[in-house]
Design an enzyme around this catalytic site. Structure first.
Site, mmCIF file in Angstrom:
data_model
loop_
_atom_site.group_PDB
_atom_site.id
_atom_site.type_symbol
_atom_site.label_atom_id
_atom_site.label_comp_id
_atom_site.label_asym_id
_atom_site.label_seq_id
_atom_site.Cartn_x
_atom_site.Cartn_y
_atom_site.Cartn_z
ATOM 1 N N LYS A 107 34.271 33.995 29.649
ATOM 2 C CA LYS A 107 35.467 34.484 29.011
ATOM 3 C C LYS A 107 35.934 33.534 27.859
ATOM 4 O O LYS A 107 36.725 34.181 26.901
ATOM 5 C CB LYS A 107 36.894 34.820 30.054
HETATM 6 C C1 LIG Z 1 34.971 38.706 33.699
HETATM 7 C C2 LIG Z 1 33.729 38.199 34.475
HETATM 8 C C3 LIG Z 1 32.626 39.104 34.493
HETATM 9 C C4 LIG Z 1 32.468 40.581 34.026
HETATM 10 O O1 LIG Z 1 32.732 40.894 32.506
HETATM 11 P P1 LIG Z 1 33.474 42.320 32.074
HETATM 12 O O2 LIG Z 1 33.623 42.227 30.784
HETATM 13 O O3 LIG Z 1 34.853 42.415 32.733
HETATM 14 O O4 LIG Z 1 32.385 43.617 32.373
HETATM 15 C C5 LIG Z 1 31.287 38.915 35.139
HETATM 16 N N1 LIG Z 1 31.282 37.246 35.395
HETATM 17 C C6 LIG Z 1 32.236 36.647 34.991
HETATM 18 C C7 LIG Z 1 32.234 35.289 35.820
HETATM 19 C C8 LIG Z 1 33.336 37.084 34.681
HETATM 20 O O5 LIG Z 1 34.297 36.244 34.651
#
Ligand SMILES: *Cc1c(COP(=O)(O)O)cnc(C)c1O
Length: 487
Positions: A107
């Site tokens: 993120k």
């Molecule tokens: C947020 C997250 C996901 C999922 O991503 P999305 O965009 O919500 O589908 C997968 N793995 C990790 C480690 C995350 O932080």
């Protein structure tokens, strides 16, 4: 007015879409013409990562002046690697490591950029109000948003996380976040409860209900400013495969994406709409297989038990960004999308028309991985291939394996790796047969000894940092809590 709500004909500019986060009718902003607007995707592939980011973001968000400067401010010196998201060969496949930013989760890629977009949009739109970012988090968004927004002038940030739904490392990352414009609060409930509470706060706190001098926006992937930066690494991976001679320019590549809120994988679809030769996007779910069932049956049904898994950032039953795919797959049928979303909120279930499902299945496949297979996969990949992956990445690794077994197509496969294994040390240690004694911080040290890879900067010394936030509230108190913080 490039951006439109998924639920009506309401239109805004890209800068306004980023400041608002969500449309007034509850819909999500989308560019309905993305597939039609020409983009020189091949020219883009020869650029270095930050150059690629500038080109791609300028295309997705053309209203922003000086995107190059925003990109450099977002990424330079903040990521461990100049490649931004390094591509590793693991067995026959490729793993795209998205976790080399300040908080060791993927993120960071988007949330390093979003504050730049928000402050630039604020300037361009002549907004004097403070922009307060409201965020519900299943663990990773919260910290990445705090890291991005703390002490950014003209903004504030308020994060809600499920009290028992995040790992000790994730919690420590959030509650130790310093900053003059920051507030972090635990919620009794799961991620969906947090997300619903935050959506209620957005709906309740508009117009006169908002204290003067501030407005709300979102750092969740409902904000188009979160999705746009994620498109970039699909191009980075593809360019790298071409550069290494693994594929010829134009060959299709499959991407396997560990999915929760459907943001990451949707960004891959945007890349495809922009011309990148993306083959199948494999949507990998954990035991909360609401998306797997949807892709298989066309029925989205959230009426099921919420399972807490070893991949908590994917523990989601209401996958917000799917709404954008419904819009695109139905040819922009806003009445249909609005109706589905109304049914989902009132009855917990909707059925999507079969013709549109067929279109979706042309681009997406579904894979699912239960708890046992998740740990087994981490163990197998470590033992056979010498690569240590986290629990979320393992879900995608398993889905990739299953998908390749079922398909004859001999395409290159890129598995998106969304978190450092050090963020989930207990599960990872257990999976590779290590000693799991002690707390997560001791486990992290032990994992580092076994793997011989240093602990990421942002995760070191967490236990010693002072805890700054201790509030715990009920989900239905979120709106009132936000109101108080704004005053
Ligand atoms: C947020 C997250 C996901 C999922 O991503 P999305 O965009 O919500 O589908 C997968 N793995 C990790 C480690 C995350 O932080």
């Amino acid at each position: 007015m490039l951006y439109q709500s998924t639920r009506s004909e309401h239109r805004v500019s890209d800068t306004a879409a980023i400041l608002e986060g969500i449309a007034p009718d509850g819909g999500l902003y989308i560019d309905p013409k993305l597939a039609e607007r020409p983009f020189d995707w091949q020219g883009c592939l020869t650029l270095p990562p930050l150059g690629m980011a500038e080109r791609i973001l300028s295309h997705l968000l053309p209203g922003f002046a000086n995107m190059g400067a925003l990109v450099r401010r977002a990424y330079e010196g903040k990521f461990e690697s100049e490649e931004l998201t390094p591509l590793r060969k693991v067995g026959d496949d490729f793993v795209l490591e998205l976790f080399h930013g300040p908080t060791a989760a993927f993120k960071d890629v988007a949330l390093s950029m979003l504050p730049q977009l928000v402050t630039a949009a604020r300037g361009q739109e002549g907004v004097k109000d403070r922009i307060v970012i409201l965020t519900a988090t299943s663990g990773d968004t919260g910290k990445a948003a705090l890291e991005g927004f703390h002490d950014v002038e003209g903004t504030g940030i308020l994060v809600f996380y499920p009290d028992a739904g995040v790992s000790p490392v994730q919690k420590a990352q959030m509650v130790t976040q310093a900053g003059t414009n920051v507030k972090v609060c635990a919620v009794r409930g799961n991620f969906d409860d947090c997300q619903t509470g935050v959506k209620r706060a957005f709906a309740a706190l508009t117009g006169d209900a908002l204290p003067a001098g501030c407005r709300l926006s979102s750092a969740n992937s409902i904000n188009i400013g979160r999705l746009a930066p994620q498109v970039v690494y699909y191009f980075i991976a593809y360019a790298e495969l071409v550069r290494r001679g693994e594929i010829a320019l134009g060959d299709k590549v499959d991407y396997v994406v560990p999915t929760g809120n459907f943001g990451d994988i949707l960004a891959g679809y945007f890349a495809k709409l922009m011309g990148l030769p993306v083959g199948t996007l494999v949507c990998a779910s954990n035991a909360n297989r609401v998306l797997t069932d949807f892709l298989e049956t066309g029925v989205y049904d959230k009426r099921r038990d919420f399972l807490k898994t070893a991949s908590p950032s994917m523990d989601i039953l209401v996958s917000s960004n799917l709404e954008r795919l419904l819009f695109l797959a139905s040819g922009g049928d806003t009445a249909l999308v609005a109706d589905c979303m109304r049914k989902l909120s009132a009855e917990g279930v909707y059925r999507f028309p079969e013709e549109a499902m067929a279109r979706i299945r042309g681009d997406f496949a579904a894979g699912c991985c239960n708890e046992e297979d998740c740990l087994k996969t981490i163990g197998r990949v470590w033992k056979e291939l010498g690569y240590l992956c986290d629990t979320h990445t393992a879900v995608a690794m398993k889905a990739a394996q299953d998908y390749k077994c079922a398909q004859k197509a001999d395409r290159k496969t890129v598995v998106l790796s969304t978190a450092s294994p050090y963020k989930f040390p207990a599960a990872v240690l257990k999976a590779i047969g290590g000693n799991t004694e002690g707390d997560e911080f001791a486990q992290m040290e032990r994992l580092a000894e076994i793997a011989g890879v240093p602990i990421p900067r942002g995760l070191r010394g967490l236990k010693e940092r002072p805890v700054l936030y201790r509030d715990v509230i009920d989900a239905d108190a979120i709106v009132e809590y936000v109101r108080q913080q704004l005053n």
